[in-house]
Design a protein around this motif. Structure first.
Motif, PDB file in Angstrom:
ATOM      1  N   ALA A 326      38.554  16.264  24.609  1.00 55.23           N
ATOM      2  CA  ALA A 326      39.199  17.666  24.723  1.00 55.23           C
ATOM      3  C   ALA A 326      38.530  18.766  24.213  1.00 55.23           C
ATOM      4  N   LYS A 327      38.171  19.733  24.722  1.00 58.50           N
ATOM      5  CA  LYS A 327      37.527  20.974  24.395  1.00 58.50           C
ATOM      6  C   LYS A 327      38.392  21.831  23.318  1.00 58.50           C
ATOM      7  N   LEU A 328      37.468  22.156  22.149  1.00 57.46           N
ATOM      8  CA  LEU A 328      37.947  22.823  20.948  1.00 57.46           C
ATOM      9  C   LEU A 328      36.910  23.989  20.624  1.00 57.46           C
ATOM     10  N   LYS A 329      37.413  24.981  19.937  1.00 55.02           N
ATOM     11  CA  LYS A 329      36.465  25.958  19.605  1.00 55.02           C
ATOM     12  C   LYS A 329      36.714  26.250  17.993  1.00 55.02           C
ATOM     13  N   THR A 330      35.431  26.124  17.465  1.00 58.67           N
ATOM     14  CA  THR A 330      35.529  26.392  15.975  1.00 58.67           C
ATOM     15  C   THR A 330      35.569  27.844  15.782  1.00 58.67           C
ATOM     16  N   TYR A 331      35.940  28.334  14.322  1.00 58.74           N
ATOM     17  CA  TYR A 331      35.980  29.763  13.879  1.00 58.74           C
ATOM     18  C   TYR A 331      34.619  30.365  14.136  1.00 58.74           C
ATOM     19  N   ILE A 402      38.618  26.606   7.652  1.00 63.67           N
ATOM     20  CA  ILE A 402      37.890  26.608   8.792  1.00 63.67           C
ATOM     21  C   ILE A 402      37.284  25.264   9.157  1.00 63.67           C
ATOM     22  N   LYS A 403      37.135  24.461   8.557  1.00 66.84           N
ATOM     23  CA  LYS A 403      36.850  23.129   8.831  1.00 66.84           C
ATOM     24  C   LYS A 403      37.586  22.168   9.367  1.00 66.84           C
ATOM     25  N   ASN A 404      38.964  22.618   9.230  1.00 69.90           N
ATOM     26  CA  ASN A 404      40.087  21.859   9.888  1.00 69.90           C
ATOM     27  C   ASN A 404      40.752  22.569  10.790  1.00 69.90           C
ATOM     28  N   THR A 405      40.349  23.661  11.104  1.00 65.98           N
ATOM     29  CA  THR A 405      41.085  24.924  12.167  1.00 65.98           C
ATOM     30  C   THR A 405      40.536  25.076  13.420  1.00 65.98           C
ATOM     31  N   PHE A 406      41.097  24.710  14.405  1.00 64.30           N
ATOM     32  CA  PHE A 406      40.228  24.855  15.814  1.00 64.30           C
ATOM     33  C   PHE A 406      41.257  25.530  16.668  1.00 64.30           C
ATOM     34  N   LEU A 407      40.552  26.008  17.815  1.00 63.46           N
ATOM     35  CA  LEU A 407      41.524  26.711  18.707  1.00 63.46           C
ATOM     36  C   LEU A 407      41.099  25.890  20.074  1.00 63.46           C
ATOM     37  N   LEU A 408      42.262  25.507  20.955  1.00 68.93           N
ATOM     38  CA  LEU A 408      42.256  24.782  22.073  1.00 68.93           C
ATOM     39  C   LEU A 408      41.700  25.728  22.959  1.00 68.93           C
ATOM     40  N   VAL A 409      40.392  25.164  23.891  1.00 66.63           N
ATOM     41  CA  VAL A 409      39.695  25.763  24.834  1.00 66.63           C
ATOM     42  C   VAL A 409      40.530  25.575  26.197  1.00 66.63           C
ATOM     43  N   GLY A 410      41.092  26.907  26.708  1.00 69.04           N
ATOM     44  CA  GLY A 410      41.714  26.957  27.825  1.00 69.04           C
ATOM     45  C   GLY A 410      43.039  26.180  27.749  1.00 69.04           C
ATOM     46  N   ALA A 411      43.918  26.765  26.694  1.00 63.57           N
ATOM     47  CA  ALA A 411      44.910  26.057  26.148  1.00 63.57           C
ATOM     48  C   ALA A 411      45.996  25.424  27.292  1.00 63.57           C
ATOM     49  N   LYS A 412      46.185  26.073  28.370  1.00 69.01           N
ATOM     50  CA  LYS A 412      47.113  25.742  29.362  1.00 69.01           C
ATOM     51  C   LYS A 412      46.423  24.523  30.198  1.00 69.01           C
ATOM     52  N   GLU A 413      45.191  24.357  30.319  1.00 67.67           N
ATOM     53  CA  GLU A 413      44.451  23.356  31.076  1.00 67.67           C
ATOM     54  C   GLU A 413      44.032  22.279  30.069  1.00 67.67           C
ATOM     55  N   ASN A 414      44.068  22.447  28.877  1.00 67.09           N
ATOM     56  CA  ASN A 414      43.204  21.473  27.815  1.00 67.09           C
ATOM     57  C   ASN A 414      43.877  20.162  28.043  1.00 67.09           C
ATOM     58  N   LEU A 416      44.559  17.866  25.942  1.00 64.33           N
ATOM     59  CA  LEU A 416      45.337  17.608  24.987  1.00 64.33           C
ATOM     60  C   LEU A 416      46.982  18.294  25.322  1.00 64.33           C
ATOM     61  N   ALA A 417      46.469  19.402  25.735  1.00 66.81           N
ATOM     62  CA  ALA A 417      48.001  20.261  26.225  1.00 66.81           C
ATOM     63  C   ALA A 417      48.490  19.733  27.410  1.00 66.81           C
ATOM     64  N   ASN A 418      47.723  19.168  28.510  1.00 68.78           N
ATOM     65  CA  ASN A 418      48.339  18.597  29.467  1.00 68.78           C
ATOM     66  C   ASN A 418      48.981  17.094  29.192  1.00 68.78           C
ATOM     67  N   THR A 419      48.190  16.236  28.394  1.00 68.89           N
ATOM     68  CA  THR A 419      48.597  15.215  28.028  1.00 68.89           C
ATOM     69  C   THR A 419      49.986  15.016  27.268  1.00 68.89           C
ATOM     70  N   TYR A 420      50.082  16.084  26.330  1.00 66.33           N
ATOM     71  CA  TYR A 420      51.323  15.926  25.569  1.00 66.33           C
ATOM     72  C   TYR A 420      52.509  17.010  26.081  1.00 66.33           C
ATOM     73  N   SER A 421      52.180  17.721  27.027  1.00 64.11           N
ATOM     74  CA  SER A 421      53.261  18.774  27.628  1.00 64.11           C
ATOM     75  C   SER A 421      53.357  19.839  26.513  1.00 64.11           C
TER      76      SER A 421
END
Length: 464
Positions: A326-331, A402-414, A416-421
């Motif tokens: 799963a793709k994430l983006k750092t601060y 910021i070490k524990n905070t991330f942004l989902l890349v492509g939130a709707k298609e990510n 993690l987002a798809n797996t857990y609706s």
């Protein structure tokens, strides 16, 4: 078509080879009337509704024109894609399709074929086709009700005419049930449902259905009781409910309005759906449903089946190893994979949130507190925001770690987002040290029992 109808219609039949109770059976005859006088093995299934929808295989060697008697506990058989009602002493004529290897229903002396041809000629062609848009054009509740009542009164009249003088009481009863179920479904699936019906009126419609779930409850009936229980649950518990609370309310509601057999059917269906949609369901909800069934009066074979549904549900839960890409983006703006920010072999707590979500933000203090108190668990916060600049500004202003905070890349298609609706936040997902999902919808950190539940869940899951 409403959400609950989609849910149950998408549920596949569970094929089993188990034997049913010998008591309270009916006898029917299967006869080979193949026009080429071929002999063969008729492959068909008995449709059993209770305590869950499943098929019992019937493989019957047939010689030409020599009927074979079989015993059934239900009044439904299915073969070659169709479901057909049968009754005591009925003879079902079949033929063999050599090209497909399937057994097919013959038209010879088949009352069901005759009935549907009669219905098509005298109802659908003469009444429905000329008026097929009337329901959609109804501009008021009264117009909708008038059309619906007229439609089913006309259909009932046609059925009575067909059966007049024919000694087919059970087939008539089955088709009468189908009409009442379709009528009830029309109200339940109407866009004006809440203004059309209340609990008393809908129960009155339901009581008009002369069915026996165990024997000949149709697919419409199964749809309706599932839809009805959701409707009653929403009416009796109008406040927002968590997944677990709703499931508890669903059980309570079923017990209040339906018989023991219908309640058991509804919960077996729910447990089956848990298995099919494992990552959308809190494990506590599945355990709650299983616990009810294990303490019910179900036969041991069905309790074992419920337990197997639960075991299959747990096996179907996604493990952390399935999600590491799963793709994430750092601060700082760097794109990384989940594998780069978690510690393999360490329990993981994922907090999904958004900058526009008040309840998410309200959980920050409690989340910070529990993360500091549980250093042996990896806590990460994953935002589903689509506006990256807004998310980064929020993190800075709130001084989030910021070490524990991330942004989902492509939130709707990510992944993690798809797996857990992930359509609603806050949402909390927990994995144990083995990478097994403890819960895909854990309780909030601010809840009083959070610490106890977290430790208990991780320990119990790890020791299995």
């Amino acid at each position: 078509m409403n959400l609950f109808r989609n849910l149950i219609m998408s549920t596949a039949l569970c094929f089993t080879q188990q034997t049913s109770n010998a008591q309270d059976t009916i006898s029917v005859y299967i006869q080979n009337v193949d026009f080429q006088k071929n002999s063969g093995i008729a492959s068909l299934y008995e449709v059993v509704n209770y305590p869950y929808l499943h098929l019992v295989n019937k493989s019957i060697p047939l010689e030409y024109r020599i009927p074979k008697k079989i015993k059934l506990i239900s009044y439904k058989l299915t073969f070659n894609g169709g479901i057909y009602p049968v009754w005591e002493g009925d003879t079902i004529n079949v033929v063999f399709n050599k090209q497909t290897g399937s057994t097919e229903l013959s038209r010879e002396n088949n009352n069901l074929f005759l009935f549907y041809e009669y219905l098509s000629d005298n109802f659908y062609k003469k009444y429905v086709s000329p008026n097929k848009f009337e329901e959609d054009k109804a501009s008021s509740t009264s117009e909708f009700v008038n059309y619906t009542e007229s439609y089913y009164q006309q259909k009932d009249k046609i059925i009575k005419t067909f059966f007049n003088g024919k000694k087919l009481p059970l087939l008539h009863l089955i088709l009468k049930e189908e009409i009442e179920c379709q009528k009830l479904d029309s109200y339940l699936s109407s866009k004006d449902r809440d203004s059309l019906i209340n609990k008393d009126s809908i129960l009155s419609l339901y009581k008009n259905i002369p069915t026996s779930l165990e024997k000949y409850g149709s697919n419409y009936y199964r749809l309706d009781i599932n839809n009805l229980n959701y409707f009653f649950t929403q009416k009796d518990f109008p406040a927002f409910l968590s997944t677990d609370d709703f499931n508890q309310a669903f059980i309570t509601t079923a017990q209040k309005y339906f018989s023991k057999e219908v309640t058991e059917f509804l919960l077996m269906l729910k447990l089956w759906n848990f298995k099919k949609n494992s990552n959308d369901v809190n494990m506590q909800s599945a355990e709650m449903t299983l616990n009810y069934l294990l303490h019910s009066t179900l036969d041991t074979q069905y309790k074992n089946m419920a337990t197997q549904f639960y075991i299959d549900y747990k096996k179907a839960l996604k493990t952390l190893s399935n999600l590491l890409t799963a793709k994430l983006k750092t601060y700082s703006g760097k794109v990384v994979e989940l594998r780069e920010v978690v510690n393999v072999g360490t329990p993981l707590f994922m907090d999904f949130w958004a900058t526009w979500c008040g309840p998410c933000i309200a959980e920050f203090p409690s989340l910070d507190k529990v993360s500091r108190a549980n250093r042996n668990i990896r806590f990460i916060s994953l935002s589903i925001d689509e506006d990256e600049d807004k998310w980064r500004k929020f993190v800075k202003e709130r001084k989030l770690d910021i070490k524990n905070t991330f942004l989902l890349v492509g939130a709707k298609e990510n992944l993690l987002a798809n797996t857990y609706s992930l359509t609603d936040v806050p949402r909390f997902i927990v994995f144990n040290a083995k990478g097994e999902c403890v819960s895909s919808n854990f309780i909030r950190p601010s809840e009083q029992e959070f610490d106890v539940m977290l430790k208990k869940s991780l320990i119990l899951k790890s020791e299995e």
